[in-house]
Each structure stands twice: as C-alpha cells, then as structure tokens.
Design an enzyme around this catalytic site. Structure first.
Site, PDB file in Angstrom:
ATOM      1  N   SER A   1       3.448  11.136  -8.047  1.00  0.00           N
ATOM      2  CA  SER A   1       3.358  10.093  -6.583  1.00  0.00           C
ATOM      3  C   SER A   1       4.767   9.239  -6.866  1.00  0.00           C
ATOM      4  O   SER A   1       4.896   8.594  -5.996  1.00  0.00           O
ATOM      5  CB  SER A   1       2.039   9.903  -5.973  1.00  0.00           C
ATOM      6  OG  SER A   1       1.485   9.377  -6.941  1.00  0.00           O
TER       7      SER A   1
ATOM      8  N   GLY B   1     -10.456  11.637 -11.806  1.00  0.00           N
ATOM      9  CA  GLY B   1     -10.437  10.543 -13.110  1.00  0.00           C
ATOM     10  C   GLY B   1     -11.304  10.000 -12.550  1.00  0.00           C
ATOM     11  O   GLY B   1     -12.696   9.637 -12.042  1.00  0.00           O
TER      12      GLY B   1
ATOM     13  N   HIS C   1       5.123   2.643 -10.936  1.00  0.00           N
ATOM     14  CA  HIS C   1       4.128   3.098 -10.070  1.00  0.00           C
ATOM     15  C   HIS C   1       3.647   1.507 -10.728  1.00  0.00           C
ATOM     16  O   HIS C   1       2.289   1.800 -11.306  1.00  0.00           O
ATOM     17  CB  HIS C   1       3.366   3.611  -9.866  1.00  0.00           C
ATOM     18  CG  HIS C   1       2.594   3.222  -8.384  1.00  0.00           C
ATOM     19  ND1 HIS C   1       2.160   2.697  -7.248  1.00  0.00           N
ATOM     20  CD2 HIS C   1       1.271   4.020  -8.645  1.00  0.00           C
ATOM     21  CE1 HIS C   1       1.772   2.550  -6.901  1.00  0.00           C
ATOM     22  NE2 HIS C   1       0.408   2.937  -7.929  1.00  0.00           N
TER      23      HIS C   1
ATOM     24  N   ARG D   1       6.210  -0.065   1.149  1.00  0.00           N
ATOM     25  CA  ARG D   1       5.904  -0.826   1.646  1.00  0.00           C
ATOM     26  C   ARG D   1       6.781  -1.811   1.207  1.00  0.00           C
ATOM     27  O   ARG D   1       7.424  -2.768   2.630  1.00  0.00           O
ATOM     28  CB  ARG D   1       4.596  -1.307  -0.075  1.00  0.00           C
ATOM     29  CG  ARG D   1       3.349  -1.117   0.411  1.00  0.00           C
ATOM     30  CD  ARG D   1       2.607  -1.221  -0.802  1.00  0.00           C
ATOM     31  NE  ARG D   1       1.341  -1.472  -0.833  1.00  0.00           N
ATOM     32  CZ  ARG D   1       0.414  -0.515  -2.274  1.00  0.00           C
ATOM     33  NH1 ARG D   1       1.358  -0.891  -3.690  1.00  0.00           N
ATOM     34  NH2 ARG D   1      -0.902  -0.460  -1.996  1.00  0.00           N
TER      35      ARG D   1
END
Ligand code: ADP
Length: 307
Positions: free
Chosen positions: A140, A76, A172, A148
């Site tokens: 993902s 990216g 996310h 976490r």
C-alpha cells in the site's frame, strides 16, 4: 469481487468496512489466528452491509479464499520490549512466510495487497516469497501519505481533495518525499493556483503541510494508539482499481530499480488495474526531491538486505 483479508486487527477490519460501505466487494473472508476476533469483526462489519451494499462478510480459513481476486495481508506481530526493529522485521517475515504459503495454494490467481508495516519491506519480502509475476504483489506504500498531502493542500486552497494532484514518493515512513515541485491543482501548477485563489504557499504553509503529512501517524498514535480508517480506505481504493480494471494512477510500492539502487520496493505513481501494477510513471522532480528519493531507496535497500 471476492476479497480475502488475513489479519482482522484494526487495519484489516477497517479495510473490510470501507470495502462494504463503498460496495467494492461482493464477498469478504476475514482470517486471523485469533478466530474469535475474526468472527466478531466479520459479524460487526456484516451488520453495516444492509446500509450500503449486499456483500457477504464472514470469517473463514485459507480454503475459503478460493476465487478471491485480492488478498489483503494485514497480519503481523507487535514489537516486544527490548526488541530491535530488525528483530521485529525478522519475526514478521516468518509470519508472512507461513501466511503466504497458505494463501497461494488456495487463491493462486489472487493479487496480494500488503498492508503490514514497514510496508515497503514487507511487500518486497512477500514478493520474494510468493514468486508471482511482477506487479501482482503490491504494497500500500504511500497511498495514505499521498491522501494526507492532497487533503492538507485542498484545505489550504479551499478546493476538493480530488482536484489536487500531487504525490508522496519513496518510503512509507520518515524518508518519504513530498513531490512539491510537480504538484498541481486542476491543471494549474500549485504555486500559480495558490496565488490565483489568494492562498500562497509560503515557507510557513509548506512547513506546516510537510509536518502534517510526515507526523500524522505519530500524532494519531499518541491520541488513540494506532491508525486505521485512513489506511483502510486506501486499501479499498486500491481494490477498487483492481476490481474495476481502472488503470488508475496510485502511489503504491512494488520492487524495481530506482536511481541506481537495484531491486528496491518503494512508492512511485503506478498504473493499477486487474493485473495489478502494470506500469510505473517517473515523476519530474527537482534536485532536492531526486536526492531525497535516492536516499529513501538506499535506506530501504539496506533494510531489506539486512532482513
Ligand atoms: P494493525 O493495527 O496493524 O491492524 P493488529 O495488531 O490490530 O495490527 O492486527 C494484527 C492482526 O494480525 C491480529 O489480529 C493478529 O491476531 C493477526 N495475526 C498475527 N499473526 C497472524 C498469523 N500468522 N495469521 C493470521 N493472523 C495473524
């Protein structure tokens, strides 16, 4: 298992390192526009191999992806000064169009595992570009946010993270939903377990853990510029589920209909094995969590339509 990684930046390289240290990959091919960078990362990771496994790690081109089971997309471009989030998304969509167009002819059987942010949008764009069977393009998603959450809960309760069952759902990103109401420790509802070990989940504890999950990336970026170890290990975990055909339940992102929002990619607990994502489990949520998830779905839907 042969794994390709496109984008040998911090995230792609950390994934490569986690894959060899855990003995998940037998061969890794790193591809980057910056070939020198890809060669350097491959060599550095290869030097860790003798301590852990016997994987072959090398830099290569798209032709070298032949036979890959999974291709991780961690490539990216960064935000230019003055550029909006949407403009950046547009540029990264172009990068993905070019990359996916080169990956697919070389590795038509591969599952595509998207790691580039914003991962839900990039995953959905990739799914559209690739036109593969549903579940073979996986973002993902909240795999790391869930880790976490479990880690912070495990520290509070004084037990292993693997004994904590709870998920972070949705985007996310800022609109994600911590599914407190169905979290468990062992087989015991969280509040009951917490009371039994004398570590109740007070409002303060809940707020601290919520902030710890939501703000983690911001805090790490403030200290070191970016995050990579956690997501690298999360990508390796997804690859292990695919390589071992585990049917593991992981919070990952694929497109689908969510609470009345059609065709939107976000994270829910999903079954992951050799064929990719084969099933989605609908969690029992309370009213606030359900509304939070709906809001997250609507926000993502708006963004993906804008791109
Ligand atoms: P992150 O922290 O997410 O890993 P980086 O900027 O460190 O981000 O890594 C992104 C990587 O993607 C860079 O190494 C960059 O060279 C690479 N990249 C960008 N565009 C392409 C492309 N079209 N093909 C392959 N690699 C690319």
């Amino acid at each position: 298992m042969k794994i390709g990684i496109v984008g040998a930046g911090m995230v792609g390289s950390a994934a490569g390192f986690a894959l060899v240290m855990q003995g998940i990959a037998s061969e890794i091919v790193l591809i980057d526009l910056d070939e020198k960078r890809a060669r350097a990362e491959a060599e550095d990771i290869a030097h860790a191999v003798p301590f852990a496994s016997s994987a072959v790690v090398r830099a290569g081109g798209y032709d070298d992806l032949h036979g890959a089971w999974v291709v991780i997309l961690a490539c990216g471009v960064g935000q230019k000064p003055g550029e909006t989030r949407l403009q950046l998304l547009g540029r990264n969509a172009e990068v993905f169009r070019s990359v996916v167009g080169q990956v697919l002819p070389a590795a038509p059987e591969a599952i595509l595992l998207v790691a580039s942010n914003p991962v839900d949008i990039m995953g959905q764009i990739t799914a559209r570009i690739a036109g593969l069977a549903p579940g073979r393009v996986i973002g993902s998603g909240t795999i790391l946010d869930t880790a976490r959450f479990r880690w912070l809960l495990s520290r509070h309760l004084g037990i292993a993270p693997g004994s904590v069952h709870g998920y972070v759902l949705g985007e996310h990103g800022d609109s994600e939903v911590l599914a407190w109401s169905n979290a468990r420790a062992g087989s015991v509802p969280l509040a009951s377990f917490a009371a039994q070990v004398g570590a109740p989940i007070t409002e303060d504890v809940r707020a601290r853990i919520d902030k710890g999950v939501r703000r983690a990336a911001y805090t790490i970026i403030e200290g070191k510029g970016a995050t990579w170890y956690g997501i690298g290990a999360g990508l390796a975990r997804i690859c292990r589920a695919i390589g071992g055909d585990e049917q593991a339940v992981l919070s990952v992102s694929v497109p689908g209909d969510v609470l009345g929002v059609q065709d939107v990619a976000l994270s829910l607990p999903r079954v992951v094995g050799a064929a990719g994502v084969t099933a989605t489990l609908w969690p029992e949520l309370d009213e606030a969590e359900t509304e939070g998830l709906r809001a997250s779905a609507e926000l993502l839907k708006g963004l993906v339509e804008a791109v």
